[in-house]
Scaffold this motif. Structure first.
Motif, PDB file in Angstrom:
ATOM      1  N   ARG A   1       0.833  -1.203   0.000  1.00 54.80           N
ATOM      2  CA  ARG A   1       0.000   0.000   0.000  1.00 54.80           C
ATOM      3  C   ARG A   1       0.871   1.259   0.000  1.00 54.80           C
ATOM      4  N   CYS A   2       1.938   1.264   0.781  1.00 58.21           N
ATOM      5  CA  CYS A   2       2.855   2.422   0.806  1.00 58.21           C
ATOM      6  C   CYS A   2       3.543   2.605  -0.541  1.00 58.21           C
ATOM      7  N   THR A   3       3.944   1.507  -1.154  1.00 56.61           N
ATOM      8  CA  THR A   3       4.606   1.565  -2.454  1.00 56.61           C
ATOM      9  C   THR A   3       3.654   2.122  -3.502  1.00 56.61           C
ATOM     10  N   TRP A   4       2.420   1.656  -3.503  1.00 56.01           N
ATOM     11  CA  TRP A   4       1.428   2.146  -4.445  1.00 56.01           C
ATOM     12  C   TRP A   4       1.215   3.647  -4.254  1.00 56.01           C
ATOM     13  N   ALA A   5       1.056   4.093  -2.992  1.00 57.87           N
ATOM     14  CA  ALA A   5       0.836   5.517  -2.720  1.00 57.87           C
ATOM     15  C   ALA A   5       2.051   6.340  -3.152  1.00 57.87           C
ATOM     16  N   ALA A   6       3.249   5.844  -2.885  1.00 60.39           N
ATOM     17  CA  ALA A   6       4.462   6.566  -3.280  1.00 60.39           C
ATOM     18  C   ALA A   6       4.554   6.694  -4.795  1.00 60.39           C
ATOM     19  N   GLN A   7       4.221   5.626  -5.498  1.00 61.85           N
ATOM     20  CA  GLN A   7       4.257   5.681  -6.961  1.00 61.85           C
ATOM     21  C   GLN A   7       3.223   6.667  -7.494  1.00 61.85           C
ATOM     22  N   ASP A   8       2.048   6.662  -6.890  1.00 71.64           N
ATOM     23  CA  ASP A   8       0.998   7.576  -7.307  1.00 71.64           C
ATOM     24  C   ASP A   8       1.430   9.020  -7.060  1.00 71.64           C
ATOM     25  N   LEU A   9       2.007   9.275  -5.907  1.00 68.19           N
ATOM     26  CA  LEU A   9       2.480  10.624  -5.593  1.00 68.19           C
ATOM     27  C   LEU A   9       3.625  11.045  -6.518  1.00 68.19           C
ATOM     28  N   THR A  10       4.495  10.109  -6.855  1.00 71.81           N
ATOM     29  CA  THR A  10       5.611  10.411  -7.756  1.00 71.81           C
ATOM     30  C   THR A  10       5.093  10.799  -9.125  1.00 71.81           C
TER      31      THR A  10
ATOM     32  N   GLY B   1       4.486  15.234 -12.829  1.00 68.34           N
ATOM     33  CA  GLY B   1       3.591  15.757 -13.846  1.00 68.34           C
ATOM     34  C   GLY B   1       3.128  14.739 -14.858  1.00 68.34           C
ATOM     35  N   THR B   2       3.376  13.472 -14.609  1.00 67.94           N
ATOM     36  CA  THR B   2       2.929  12.443 -15.556  1.00 67.94           C
ATOM     37  C   THR B   2       1.495  12.006 -15.283  1.00 67.94           C
ATOM     38  N   ALA B   3       0.936  12.483 -14.178  1.00 66.29           N
ATOM     39  CA  ALA B   3      -0.458  12.181 -13.864  1.00 66.29           C
ATOM     40  C   ALA B   3      -1.048  13.366 -13.110  1.00 66.29           C
ATOM     41  N   ALA B   4      -2.320  13.566 -13.284  1.00 69.25           N
ATOM     42  CA  ALA B   4      -3.003  14.639 -12.567  1.00 69.25           C
ATOM     43  C   ALA B   4      -3.471  14.104 -11.213  1.00 69.25           C
ATOM     44  N   PRO B   5      -3.442  14.963 -10.192  1.00 71.07           N
ATOM     45  CA  PRO B   5      -3.956  14.502  -8.894  1.00 71.07           C
ATOM     46  C   PRO B   5      -5.439  14.161  -8.996  1.00 71.07           C
ATOM     47  N   ASN B   6      -5.820  13.111  -8.348  1.00 74.10           N
ATOM     48  CA  ASN B   6      -7.207  12.663  -8.376  1.00 74.10           C
ATOM     49  C   ASN B   6      -7.977  13.470  -7.333  1.00 74.10           C
ATOM     50  N   SER B   7      -9.066  14.069  -7.745  1.00 78.84           N
ATOM     51  CA  SER B   7      -9.850  14.889  -6.817  1.00 78.84           C
ATOM     52  C   SER B   7     -10.883  14.071  -6.047  1.00 78.84           C
ATOM     53  N   LEU B   8     -10.855  12.767  -6.205  1.00 78.57           N
ATOM     54  CA  LEU B   8     -11.846  11.925  -5.533  1.00 78.57           C
ATOM     55  C   LEU B   8     -11.372  11.406  -4.175  1.00 78.57           C
ATOM     56  N   GLY B   9     -10.269  11.909  -3.675  1.00 82.37           N
ATOM     57  CA  GLY B   9      -9.793  11.503  -2.354  1.00 82.37           C
ATOM     58  C   GLY B   9      -9.083  10.168  -2.343  1.00 82.37           C
ATOM     59  N   VAL B  10      -8.535   9.762  -3.475  1.00 83.24           N
ATOM     60  CA  VAL B  10      -7.851   8.473  -3.540  1.00 83.24           C
ATOM     61  C   VAL B  10      -6.650   8.468  -2.606  1.00 83.24           C
ATOM     62  N   LEU B  11      -5.886   9.558  -2.593  1.00 87.68           N
ATOM     63  CA  LEU B  11      -4.720   9.610  -1.706  1.00 87.68           C
ATOM     64  C   LEU B  11      -5.137   9.691  -0.244  1.00 87.68           C
ATOM     65  N   GLN B  12      -6.215  10.385   0.037  1.00 89.42           N
ATOM     66  CA  GLN B  12      -6.712  10.457   1.409  1.00 89.42           C
ATOM     67  C   GLN B  12      -7.135   9.064   1.870  1.00 89.42           C
ATOM     68  N   ASN B  13      -7.836   8.351   1.014  1.00 93.50           N
ATOM     69  CA  ASN B  13      -8.248   6.988   1.320  1.00 93.50           C
ATOM     70  C   ASN B  13      -7.028   6.087   1.514  1.00 93.50           C
ATOM     71  N   SER B  14      -6.015   6.290   0.673  1.00 94.59           N
ATOM     72  CA  SER B  14      -4.796   5.494   0.779  1.00 94.59           C
ATOM     73  C   SER B  14      -4.108   5.752   2.122  1.00 94.59           C
ATOM     74  N   GLY B  15      -4.106   7.019   2.538  1.00 92.92           N
ATOM     75  CA  GLY B  15      -3.513   7.359   3.837  1.00 92.92           C
ATOM     76  C   GLY B  15      -4.230   6.665   4.984  1.00 92.92           C
ATOM     77  N   LEU B  16      -5.540   6.624   4.918  1.00 94.16           N
ATOM     78  CA  LEU B  16      -6.331   5.939   5.946  1.00 94.16           C
ATOM     79  C   LEU B  16      -6.014   4.440   5.952  1.00 94.16           C
ATOM     80  N   GLN B  17      -5.918   3.851   4.772  1.00 89.38           N
ATOM     81  CA  GLN B  17      -5.584   2.427   4.689  1.00 89.38           C
ATOM     82  C   GLN B  17      -4.190   2.159   5.261  1.00 89.38           C
ATOM     83  N   ILE B  18      -3.252   3.043   4.994  1.00 91.66           N
ATOM     84  CA  ILE B  18      -1.896   2.890   5.531  1.00 91.66           C
ATOM     85  C   ILE B  18      -1.926   2.980   7.055  1.00 91.66           C
ATOM     86  N   ASP B  19      -2.683   3.943   7.589  1.00 93.53           N
ATOM     87  CA  ASP B  19      -2.810   4.071   9.048  1.00 93.53           C
ATOM     88  C   ASP B  19      -3.392   2.802   9.672  1.00 93.53           C
TER      89      ASP B  19
END
Length: 143
Positions: A64-73, A78-96
């Motif tokens: 899960r951390c690796t996936w989030a790090a890749q997404d953030l990278t 600039g190879t991907a736009a940030p997702n406005s649906l809270g995917v990273l927020q959800n990922s943070g909760l899952q990591i916690d």
């Protein structure tokens, strides 16, 4: 040291590593050390299952951390736009949640290891000093 414990240990095998560091033996080797049905054997089985559970939770956390790090990278480069649906927020909760599960699994394994060490220490014959002399049959008895 047990030869099995010299094999390389996966970076996500925290349970395995904790057993090797604490007991100086591979978790699966514990299964062969005690008679089936004995308290020591039951604790050995508990340790094996608890170590595997910790390893599984650790792997899920790393994934899960690796996936989030890749997404953030991708967003940072600039190879991907940030997702406005809270995917990273959800990922943070899952990591916690996974981090909390890992801490709980590690505490449970440490407790099982401590119990195993107490039981196997008690089960070993204790070499006490010389026994006190038995009372002499000719010495006067007092009531």
């Amino acid at each position: 040291m047990n030869n099995q414990s010299k094999q390389p240990i996966s970076p996500t095998a925290h349970g395995h590593r904790l057993v090797v560091e604490t007991l100086n033996t591979h978790p699966n080797a514990l299964r062969r050390l005690h008679s089936p049905g004995s308290a020591e054997n039951e604790l050995s089985e508990l340790i094996v299952h608890t170590a595997l559970h910790l390893d599984t939770v650790q792997k899920e956390l790393v994934d899960r951390c690796t996936w989030a790090a890749q997404d953030l990278t991708r967003v940072a480069t600039g190879t991907a736009a940030p997702n406005s649906l809270g995917v990273l927020q959800n990922s943070g909760l899952q990591i916690d949640l996974l981090a909390a599960r890992r801490a709980d699994a590690k505490a449970h394994l440490r407790s099982a290891l401590a119990a195993y060490q107490r039981v196997t220490t008690i089960a070993k014959p204790q070499h006490a000093g010389p026994h006190p002399p038995l009372p002499s049959r000719t010495s006067p008895r007092t009531r």
